[in-house]
Design an enzyme around this catalytic site. Structure first.
Site, PDB file in Angstrom:
ATOM      1  N   ARG A 198      -6.764  31.721  66.835  1.00 33.46           N
ATOM      2  CA  ARG A 198      -7.680  30.937  66.009  1.00 33.46           C
ATOM      3  C   ARG A 198      -7.084  29.590  65.636  1.00 33.46           C
ATOM      4  O   ARG A 198      -5.882  29.448  65.463  1.00 33.46           O
ATOM      5  CB  ARG A 198      -8.011  31.698  64.718  1.00 33.46           C
ATOM      6  CG  ARG A 198      -8.985  32.843  64.883  1.00 33.46           C
ATOM      7  CD  ARG A 198      -9.207  33.534  63.550  1.00 33.46           C
ATOM      8  NE  ARG A 198     -10.081  32.793  62.658  1.00 33.46           N
ATOM      9  CZ  ARG A 198      -9.981  32.825  61.326  1.00 33.46           C
ATOM     10  NH1 ARG A 198      -9.006  33.498  60.742  1.00 33.46           N
ATOM     11  NH2 ARG A 198     -10.838  32.163  60.580  1.00 33.46           N
ATOM     12  N   ARG A 234      -5.789  37.746  53.402  1.00 34.03           N
ATOM     13  CA  ARG A 234      -4.467  38.367  53.265  1.00 34.03           C
ATOM     14  C   ARG A 234      -4.500  39.401  52.145  1.00 34.03           C
ATOM     15  O   ARG A 234      -5.294  39.288  51.199  1.00 34.03           O
ATOM     16  CB  ARG A 234      -3.398  37.300  52.917  1.00 34.03           C
ATOM     17  CG  ARG A 234      -3.206  36.226  53.979  1.00 34.03           C
ATOM     18  CD  ARG A 234      -2.403  36.731  55.150  1.00 34.03           C
ATOM     19  NE  ARG A 234      -2.095  35.667  56.094  1.00 34.03           N
ATOM     20  CZ  ARG A 234      -2.870  35.332  57.126  1.00 34.03           C
ATOM     21  NH1 ARG A 234      -4.020  35.977  57.319  1.00 34.03           N
ATOM     22  NH2 ARG A 234      -2.520  34.368  57.963  1.00 34.03           N
ATOM     23  N   LYS A 257      -0.208  43.394  61.953  1.00 28.73           N
ATOM     24  CA  LYS A 257      -1.109  42.887  62.983  1.00 28.73           C
ATOM     25  C   LYS A 257      -0.796  43.505  64.344  1.00 28.73           C
ATOM     26  O   LYS A 257       0.328  43.430  64.838  1.00 28.73           O
ATOM     27  CB  LYS A 257      -1.020  41.364  63.064  1.00 28.73           C
ATOM     28  CG  LYS A 257      -2.033  40.753  64.029  1.00 28.73           C
ATOM     29  CD  LYS A 257      -2.102  39.246  63.859  1.00 28.73           C
ATOM     30  CE  LYS A 257      -3.095  38.616  64.817  1.00 28.73           C
ATOM     31  NZ  LYS A 257      -3.263  37.166  64.573  1.00 28.73           N
TER      32      LYS A 257
END
Length: 321
Positions: free
Chosen positions: A123, A318, A188
């Protein structure tokens, strides 16, 4: 562009996990040891870790499960009678860019997969760490006749489908993270990048890319700057086949019904559901409790009993620890 066939052949030879001497390799290729050293240098630039032991030769530090067209086709045809429609390009700048550069020749469902990306991106133009053979880099093309507006919620749908495929193959508790990541153990695991070519009121050419960590080792900390996880040892060829089949099936449904058809599947997979979070929008940080998403794919953030939807490409989510 230089010919990469011989460095790729060296990797194929080394993928058996055994030592292979420089003399053996030089004999196979009909070149000098110095020529083999040049190939080894290229391979190391691709992020492959090699052991070099005098008297034994070269050995991969970690095993590689190389992409194989015949295996992928075999697995895919167990689920579908349609052609696999996949380009396997071992070394590429970017799988997304490859499809974007070839839109005129593509049909919905065409895909590209690579072993190594020289210019992988995430991104907002961020670099995507793409070492050779350690992860999976796959992009898929789809033509949306209704135009760009019809793509609302598409990255969320892709996250749901990919999470379900990974859960089925690995048996692990894979989660989705708004708007375009997958998480494992709060770290992640994968990222999704949707890029759209087309104007409002016109056909949308959609390219959906994904990078999935499988067996990544020692990533560049300048690129990978957050906690990350690996899925572990699964058959990458089976993974490609399953992803292509399920994504294509889901995209047919998405075209007809939009994201609303997938909304109910998001909440059980939502990594941050009902947890304190913070949204980062430029220099602004907004704190609250994540309460899922709405039919448009907007994140629902609760603050002081009030729920506000947030949507947009420049928002980062987050955990608020």
């Amino acid at each position: 562009m230089r010919d990469l066939a011989n460095p790729l052949k060296v990797i194929e030879i080394l993928s058996d996990g055994h030592f292979h001497s420089g003399e053996e390799l030089a004999s196979i290729f009909g070149i000098t040891r110095a020529g083999i050293n040049k190939y080894i240098k290229v391979i190391r630039q691709w992020g492959i870790e090699l052991s070099s032991v005098q008297g034994k030769g070269y050995q991969l530090a970690y095993p590689l499960n190389l992409l194989n067209e015949q295996k992928i086709t075999h697995y895919y045809l167990q689920k579908s009678s349609q052609p696999v429609a996949l380009d396997i390009i071992p070394v590429i700048n970017s799988t997304n860019q490859y499809l974007l550069d070839n839109l005129a020749e593509l049909s919905s469902g065409n895909a590209c997969v690579a072993e190594f990306q020289q210019a992988g991106r995430g991104r907002r133009g961020r670099q995507w760490f793409s070492p050779f053979g350690s992860n999976l880099y796959l992009s898929l093309y789809w033509r949306l006749e209704q135009g760009p507006a019809a793509a609302m919620g598409l990255s969320l749908m892709i996250g749901i489908v990919v999470a379900k495929v990974l859960r089925e193959l690995s048996g692990q508790d894979i989660k989705v993270k708004w708007p375009n990541d997958l998480y494992l153990d709060d770290k992640k695991l994968a990222g999704i990048l949707v890029e759209i070519a087309g104007k409002a009121g016109d056909i949308a050419h959609v390219v959906m890319g994904m990078g999935i960590n499988l067996n990544m080792h020692n990533p560049d900390s300048g690129i990978v700057n957050q906690a990350w996880s690996n899925l572990g040892n699964i058959d990458r060829n089976l993974l490609v086949a399953n992803l292509l089949y399920h994504l294509r099936q889901a995209l047919v449904c998405f075209e007809k019904q939009g994201f609303a058809a997938f909304l109910a599947e998001w909440n059980p997979l939502d990594n941050f559901a009902n947890r304190p979070v913070k949204l980062i929008i430029g220099e602004t940080v907004i704190k609250g409790v994540a309460r899922g998403i709405n039919q448009q794919g907007a994140l629902l953030l609760e603050q002081n009993g009030q729920i506000t939807p947030y949507i947009g490409g420049e928002i980062s989510l987050r955990a608020d620890n």
